[in-house]
Motif scaffolding. Structure first.
Motif, PDB file in Angstrom:
ATOM      1  N   VAL A 251       0.842  -1.196   0.000  1.00 34.52           N
ATOM      2  CA  VAL A 251       0.000   0.000   0.000  1.00 34.52           C
ATOM      3  C   VAL A 251       0.879   1.249   0.000  1.00 34.52           C
ATOM      4  O   VAL A 251       2.042   1.220   0.406  1.00 34.52           O
ATOM      5  CB  VAL A 251      -0.952   0.035   1.212  1.00 34.52           C
ATOM      6  CG1 VAL A 251      -1.918  -1.134   1.177  1.00 34.52           C
ATOM      7  CG2 VAL A 251      -0.175   0.034   2.533  1.00 34.52           C
ATOM      8  N   HIS A 252       0.286   2.347  -0.463  1.00 32.76           N
ATOM      9  CA  HIS A 252       0.988   3.628  -0.519  1.00 32.76           C
ATOM     10  C   HIS A 252       0.122   4.699   0.152  1.00 32.76           C
ATOM     11  O   HIS A 252      -1.099   4.723  -0.006  1.00 32.76           O
ATOM     12  CB  HIS A 252       1.258   4.022  -1.980  1.00 32.76           C
ATOM     13  CG  HIS A 252       1.552   5.485  -2.155  1.00 32.76           C
ATOM     14  ND1 HIS A 252       0.683   6.344  -2.803  1.00 32.76           N
ATOM     15  CD2 HIS A 252       2.600   6.239  -1.741  1.00 32.76           C
ATOM     16  CE1 HIS A 252       1.193   7.564  -2.804  1.00 32.76           C
ATOM     17  NE2 HIS A 252       2.342   7.525  -2.166  1.00 32.76           N
ATOM     18  N   PHE A 253       0.781   5.577   0.889  1.00 32.76           N
ATOM     19  CA  PHE A 253       0.075   6.697   1.513  1.00 32.76           C
ATOM     20  C   PHE A 253       1.072   7.807   1.811  1.00 32.76           C
ATOM     21  O   PHE A 253       2.286   7.590   1.828  1.00 32.76           O
ATOM     22  CB  PHE A 253      -0.626   6.254   2.801  1.00 32.76           C
ATOM     23  CG  PHE A 253       0.283   5.577   3.800  1.00 32.76           C
ATOM     24  CD1 PHE A 253       1.021   6.305   4.726  1.00 32.76           C
ATOM     25  CD2 PHE A 253       0.393   4.185   3.832  1.00 32.76           C
ATOM     26  CE1 PHE A 253       1.845   5.677   5.642  1.00 32.76           C
ATOM     27  CE2 PHE A 253       1.217   3.550   4.737  1.00 32.76           C
ATOM     28  CZ  PHE A 253       1.943   4.294   5.652  1.00 32.76           C
ATOM     29  N   ARG A 254       0.537   8.994   2.032  1.00 30.03           N
ATOM     30  CA  ARG A 254       1.353  10.079   2.559  1.00 30.03           C
ATOM     31  C   ARG A 254       1.266  10.029   4.077  1.00 30.03           C
ATOM     32  O   ARG A 254       0.190   9.865   4.652  1.00 30.03           O
ATOM     33  CB  ARG A 254       0.889  11.434   2.042  1.00 30.03           C
ATOM     34  CG  ARG A 254       1.233  11.696   0.577  1.00 30.03           C
ATOM     35  CD  ARG A 254       0.954  13.143   0.195  1.00 30.03           C
ATOM     36  NE  ARG A 254       1.752  14.072   0.984  1.00 30.03           N
ATOM     37  CZ  ARG A 254       3.001  14.458   0.685  1.00 30.03           C
ATOM     38  NH1 ARG A 254       3.589  13.970  -0.422  1.00 30.03           N
ATOM     39  NH2 ARG A 254       3.648  15.299   1.452  1.00 30.03           N
ATOM     40  N   MET A 390       5.753   3.724   1.202  1.00 32.45           N
ATOM     41  CA  MET A 390       5.358   2.456   0.594  1.00 32.45           C
ATOM     42  C   MET A 390       5.482   1.405   1.684  1.00 32.45           C
ATOM     43  O   MET A 390       6.582   1.165   2.195  1.00 32.45           O
ATOM     44  CB  MET A 390       6.247   2.111  -0.588  1.00 32.45           C
ATOM     45  CG  MET A 390       6.187   3.122  -1.728  1.00 32.45           C
ATOM     46  SD  MET A 390       4.625   3.092  -2.637  1.00 32.45           S
ATOM     47  CE  MET A 390       4.909   1.703  -3.722  1.00 32.45           C
ATOM     48  N   CYS A 391       4.376   0.809   2.054  1.00 27.29           N
ATOM     49  CA  CYS A 391       4.367  -0.180   3.133  1.00 27.29           C
ATOM     50  C   CYS A 391       4.023  -1.549   2.552  1.00 27.29           C
ATOM     51  O   CYS A 391       2.979  -1.731   1.924  1.00 27.29           O
ATOM     52  CB  CYS A 391       3.344   0.206   4.196  1.00 27.29           C
ATOM     53  SG  CYS A 391       3.216  -0.975   5.551  1.00 27.29           S
ATOM     54  N   LYS A 392       4.909  -2.496   2.772  1.00 28.72           N
ATOM     55  CA  LYS A 392       4.707  -3.858   2.290  1.00 28.72           C
ATOM     56  C   LYS A 392       4.545  -4.784   3.490  1.00 28.72           C
ATOM     57  O   LYS A 392       5.435  -4.858   4.341  1.00 28.72           O
ATOM     58  CB  LYS A 392       5.867  -4.308   1.409  1.00 28.72           C
ATOM     59  CG  LYS A 392       5.689  -5.684   0.786  1.00 28.72           C
ATOM     60  CD  LYS A 392       6.816  -6.007  -0.187  1.00 28.72           C
ATOM     61  CE  LYS A 392       6.671  -5.232  -1.484  1.00 28.72           C
ATOM     62  NZ  LYS A 392       7.641  -5.687  -2.522  1.00 28.72           N
ATOM     63  N   MET A 393       3.409  -5.458   3.556  1.00 35.50           N
ATOM     64  CA  MET A 393       3.143  -6.388   4.653  1.00 35.50           C
ATOM     65  C   MET A 393       3.024  -7.799   4.088  1.00 35.50           C
ATOM     66  O   MET A 393       2.329  -8.048   3.099  1.00 35.50           O
ATOM     67  CB  MET A 393       1.861  -6.015   5.397  1.00 35.50           C
ATOM     68  CG  MET A 393       1.517  -6.998   6.515  1.00 35.50           C
ATOM     69  SD  MET A 393       0.245  -6.410   7.664  1.00 35.50           S
ATOM     70  CE  MET A 393      -1.123  -6.088   6.548  1.00 35.50           C
ATOM     71  N   PHE A 394       3.692  -8.735   4.745  1.00 33.84           N
ATOM     72  CA  PHE A 394       3.640 -10.152   4.404  1.00 33.84           C
ATOM     73  C   PHE A 394       2.778 -10.838   5.463  1.00 33.84           C
ATOM     74  O   PHE A 394       3.057 -10.714   6.660  1.00 33.84           O
ATOM     75  CB  PHE A 394       5.044 -10.753   4.380  1.00 33.84           C
ATOM     76  CG  PHE A 394       5.974 -10.062   3.414  1.00 33.84           C
ATOM     77  CD1 PHE A 394       6.160 -10.564   2.134  1.00 33.84           C
ATOM     78  CD2 PHE A 394       6.656  -8.919   3.789  1.00 33.84           C
ATOM     79  CE1 PHE A 394       7.017  -9.933   1.242  1.00 33.84           C
ATOM     80  CE2 PHE A 394       7.514  -8.280   2.909  1.00 33.84           C
ATOM     81  CZ  PHE A 394       7.688  -8.791   1.626  1.00 33.84           C
ATOM     82  N   PHE A 406      -9.667  -3.454   4.410  1.00 35.15           N
ATOM     83  CA  PHE A 406      -9.515  -2.569   5.568  1.00 35.15           C
ATOM     84  C   PHE A 406      -8.631  -1.370   5.211  1.00 35.15           C
ATOM     85  O   PHE A 406      -8.934  -0.227   5.556  1.00 35.15           O
ATOM     86  CB  PHE A 406      -8.918  -3.351   6.736  1.00 35.15           C
ATOM     87  CG  PHE A 406      -8.545  -2.505   7.915  1.00 35.15           C
ATOM     88  CD1 PHE A 406      -9.516  -2.004   8.774  1.00 35.15           C
ATOM     89  CD2 PHE A 406      -7.220  -2.191   8.164  1.00 35.15           C
ATOM     90  CE1 PHE A 406      -9.170  -1.211   9.863  1.00 35.15           C
ATOM     91  CE2 PHE A 406      -6.862  -1.402   9.245  1.00 35.15           C
ATOM     92  CZ  PHE A 406      -7.842  -0.909  10.097  1.00 35.15           C
ATOM     93  N   CYS A 407      -7.520  -1.649   4.525  1.00 36.98           N
ATOM     94  CA  CYS A 407      -6.607  -0.563   4.154  1.00 36.98           C
ATOM     95  C   CYS A 407      -7.293   0.435   3.229  1.00 36.98           C
ATOM     96  O   CYS A 407      -7.149   1.658   3.391  1.00 36.98           O
ATOM     97  CB  CYS A 407      -5.362  -1.134   3.475  1.00 36.98           C
ATOM     98  SG  CYS A 407      -4.246  -1.997   4.588  1.00 36.98           S
ATOM     99  N   VAL A 413      -6.005   4.264   2.182  1.00 34.81           N
ATOM    100  CA  VAL A 413      -4.692   4.220   1.526  1.00 34.81           C
ATOM    101  C   VAL A 413      -4.823   3.513   0.184  1.00 34.81           C
ATOM    102  O   VAL A 413      -5.784   2.786  -0.079  1.00 34.81           O
ATOM    103  CB  VAL A 413      -3.643   3.522   2.418  1.00 34.81           C
ATOM    104  CG1 VAL A 413      -3.491   4.248   3.740  1.00 34.81           C
ATOM    105  CG2 VAL A 413      -3.998   2.061   2.653  1.00 34.81           C
ATOM    106  N   GLU A 414      -3.841   3.733  -0.669  1.00 35.83           N
ATOM    107  CA  GLU A 414      -3.870   3.184  -2.024  1.00 35.83           C
ATOM    108  C   GLU A 414      -3.310   1.770  -2.066  1.00 35.83           C
ATOM    109  O   GLU A 414      -2.223   1.513  -1.556  1.00 35.83           O
ATOM    110  CB  GLU A 414      -3.042   4.083  -2.953  1.00 35.83           C
ATOM    111  CG  GLU A 414      -2.901   3.559  -4.370  1.00 35.83           C
ATOM    112  CD  GLU A 414      -1.849   4.296  -5.170  1.00 35.83           C
ATOM    113  OE1 GLU A 414      -1.665   3.940  -6.357  1.00 35.83           O
ATOM    114  OE2 GLU A 414      -1.198   5.212  -4.621  1.00 35.83           O
ATOM    115  N   LEU A 415      -4.053   0.871  -2.678  1.00 32.40           N
ATOM    116  CA  LEU A 415      -3.574  -0.483  -2.912  1.00 32.40           C
ATOM    117  C   LEU A 415      -2.749  -0.474  -4.196  1.00 32.40           C
ATOM    118  O   LEU A 415      -3.265  -0.225  -5.281  1.00 32.40           O
ATOM    119  CB  LEU A 415      -4.748  -1.453  -3.036  1.00 32.40           C
ATOM    120  CG  LEU A 415      -4.419  -2.935  -3.221  1.00 32.40           C
ATOM    121  CD1 LEU A 415      -3.684  -3.475  -2.008  1.00 32.40           C
ATOM    122  CD2 LEU A 415      -5.689  -3.738  -3.493  1.00 32.40           C
ATOM    123  N   VAL A 416      -1.448  -0.754  -4.081  1.00 30.97           N
ATOM    124  CA  VAL A 416      -0.542  -0.616  -5.219  1.00 30.97           C
ATOM    125  C   VAL A 416      -0.583  -1.826  -6.129  1.00 30.97           C
ATOM    126  O   VAL A 416      -0.524  -1.697  -7.353  1.00 30.97           O
ATOM    127  CB  VAL A 416       0.909  -0.373  -4.721  1.00 30.97           C
ATOM    128  CG1 VAL A 416       1.876  -0.245  -5.900  1.00 30.97           C
ATOM    129  CG2 VAL A 416       0.966   0.876  -3.853  1.00 30.97           C
TER     130      VAL A 416
END
Length: 430
Positions: A251-254, A390-394, A406-407, A413-416
Motif C-alpha cells: 500500500v501507498h500513503f502520505r 510504501m508499506c509492504k506487509m507479508f 480494511f486498508c 490508503v492506495e492499494l498498489v
C-alpha cells in the motif's frame, strides 16, 4: 589453486608501506600484469594478476581481521604472486611481519565448459562495483529494491559473500550468499541478471559457482534457501521444496494523510481499542519467546522467522543476526501469543526525495489481532515522517483480502498491487 592464510602480529600497521614498496617493485617486473583499477582509489585493495600459468598463491590483507584468507574475509585479493617466488618475495618485503600457512581446503570452482567458452568471469564484489550493479538492475521492484540499502553492509558480513559475473569486462549478474542456521543453510539473495543476458543459463551457472564456493568453506551446509515472489513453474517444483507462503500486501500513503486519518478514527494517540494492546518486546523477551519456549511454534509459518525476505530458523546464532537490525518485535500476548510481527524502521527508497519504505512481516491467522498490530506499527513509525510511504506487509494468504479491504475502505490508503505471494523455497546441496 592453493591459498595463503596470514596471521598478523603487532607490526601489521606497517603493511601499507610494505605493499607500496612491493607494488612499485612488482609493477616494474615484466612477469606481472598491471595493477587493478583499485590501485589509485583504494590502496588497501591493490591486486596483480600473474601472467604465469604456474600455480599461484594469494596474499590477503585486511586490518579488521586477524585470520585473513580469501573466503573468511570474503573480500578482494590484494596480491597474487607465483608460488616459486612467494616466500622469497614476502620475506624480502615483509620480513617477519607475517607467518604463513597454506590452506588447501579453499579451491575455486571449475566453470562448466560451455560457460567458460562463453567468456564468463567471476569475482568477489567490492564497494567500487556498486554503481555498475545498480546500472545493470534498474527499475527492479518498482523502486523498492532492497539491494541498494543492504549492499555496503553485506560486504562487511563475515558469513556472506557477494559474487559478480562479468562478460567482456562488464557486470552481467550478481548474487549474494550467506551461511545461516548454525552453518547448515546457504541463503541465496540479491540475484540480478542484466536484461540482455536473461534466459541464457547465467542464473544456473552463477548459483552452481556460489554453491561450490560456499561448500568448500562450509562443508556442513546441507540446504539452499531463497525467497521468490514470481510465478513458480513446473521446473521450479522439480528443483525446490516449498517451506511456506505469505501473501504480499503493498500500500501507498502520505504520512501526513495517514496521521490525520488515524486521528479521525480516534487512533491518533492509541492505535489499540482493546484492553490488551500489543506488546513491544525487548531483547530478553525475544530470547525467551523464540528460543527457550515452544510458544512461537504455532505462530511462525513452518517454524520459520521471515524478516524482510530472509528466512531463519529460531536458533541462537540466527538471533544474533536479527537483533543487530533495526526491527520492532511485537506480539499480542507474551504468555500465549497468537499473532507476532516484525517491522523495520522506515528507510528511504530511490523513488524520490521524500519516499520511504516500511516492511512488516506478520505471523498468525487472527484478523483482529493482525489489524491491531498493523495499526500499531503504522502509528509508531509514521509519527515523525513527512512524505510518501510504501508499506509492504507479508501475511497469511487467507488474510490478504480482508486486510486489503480494511486498508482501502477504512484507512483510505492506495492499494498498489493485486495479490502476489512470497514463497520460501529450499533444495538440497549436493
Amino acid at each position: 589453486m592453493t591459498w595463503i592464510t596470514l596471521w598478523r602480529d603487532t607490526r601489521f600497521a606497517r603493511l601499507s608501506r610494505y605493499l607500496t614498496e612491493m607494488g612499485t617493485a612488482l609493477s616494474r617486473s615484466r612477469s606481472w600484469g598491471r595493477p587493478c583499477a583499485h590501485w589509485a582509489t583504494c590502496p588497501m585493495r591493490w591486486s596483480w594478476r600473474s601472467s604465469s600459468k604456474d600455480l599461484t598463491w594469494m596474499v590477503m590483507a585486511r586490518s579488521a581481521l586477524k585470520n585473513l584468507s580469501l573466503y573468511s574475509d570474503l573480500n578482494s585479493p590484494l596480491l597474487e604472486c607465483p608460488i616459486s617466488s612467494t616466500e622469497q618475495t614476502l620475506n624480502q618485503c615483509f620480513g617477519s611481519c607475517f607467518k604463513m600457512k597454506a590452506d588447501t581446503s579453499l579451491t575455486m570452482p571449475q566453470l562448466p565448459e560451455a560457460m567458460s567458452q562463453a567468456g564468463l568471469q567471476f569475482a568477489v564484489a567490492t564497494e567500487e562495483d556498486f554503481d555498475e550493479i545498480m546500472a545493470m538492475s534498474q527499475d527492479i521492484d518498482g523502486g523498492l529494491d532492497y539491494f541498494p540499502t543492504r549492499y555496503t553492509s553485506w560486504l562487511q558480513e563475515t558469513n556472506r559473500t557477494v559474487i559478480l559475473a562479468r562478460k567482456q569486462g562488464k557486470v552481467i549478474a550478481v548474487q549474494s550468499v550467506c551461511v545461516i542456521d548454525d552453518g547448515e543453510t546457504m541463503l541465496v539473495e540479491g540475484l540480478r541478471v542484466a536484461p540482455q543476458e536473461r534466459g541464457k543459463g547465467v542464473i544456473g551457472v552463477l548459483l552452481h559457482f556460489c554453491s561450490e564456493m560456499v561448500t568448500s568453506k562450509y562443508p556442513e551446509v546441507k540446504v539452499r534457501r531463497l525467497t521468490r515472489d514470481d510465478q513458480l513453474g513446473p521446473k521450479d517444483f522439480q528443483k525446490y521444496r516449498i517451506i511456506t507462503k505469505q501473501g504480499i500486501l503493498l500500500v501507498h500513503f502520505r504520512a501526513e494523510d495517514l496521521k490525520f486519518r488515524l486521528t479521525e478514527l480516534g487512533l491518533g494517540g492509541n492505535t489499540s481499542s482493546s484492553n490488551c494492546p500489543p506488546v513491544l518486546l525487548d531483547h530478553t523477551a525475544i530470547h525467551r519467546l523464540y528460543l527457550t519456549t515452544d510458544l512461537m511454534q504455532g505462530v511462525l509459518p513452518n517454524a520459520t522467522i521471515i524478516q524482510n525476505w530472509q528466512p531463519f530458523k529460531p536458533l541462537p546464532s540466527n538471533m544474533v543476526i536479527l537483533l543487530k537490525k533495526d526491527i520492532d518485535w511485537m506480539v499480542d500476548n507474551v504468555s500465549n501469543p497468537t499473532v507476532a510481527s516484525l517491522c523495520t524502521f522506515p528507510f528511504r527508497v530511490p523513488i524520490g526525495d521524500d519516499w520511504y519504505y516500511l516492511n512488516i512481516d506478520m505471523f498468525g491467522k487472527d484478523l483482529d489481532l493482525v489489524r491491531q498490530q498493523f495499526l500499531c506499527h503504522l502509528q509508531s513509525h509514521t509519527t515523525t515522517l513527512k512524505g510518501h510511504v510504501m508499506c509492504k506487509m507479508f501475511l497469511d494468504p487467507l488474510l490478504w483480502t480482508p486486510m486489503a479491504e480494511f486498508c482501502h475502505n477504512t484507512l483510505g490508503v492506495e492499494l498498489v498491487e493485486e495479490y502476489t505471494e512470497q514463497c520460501v523455497l529450499e533444495s538440497d546441496v549436493i
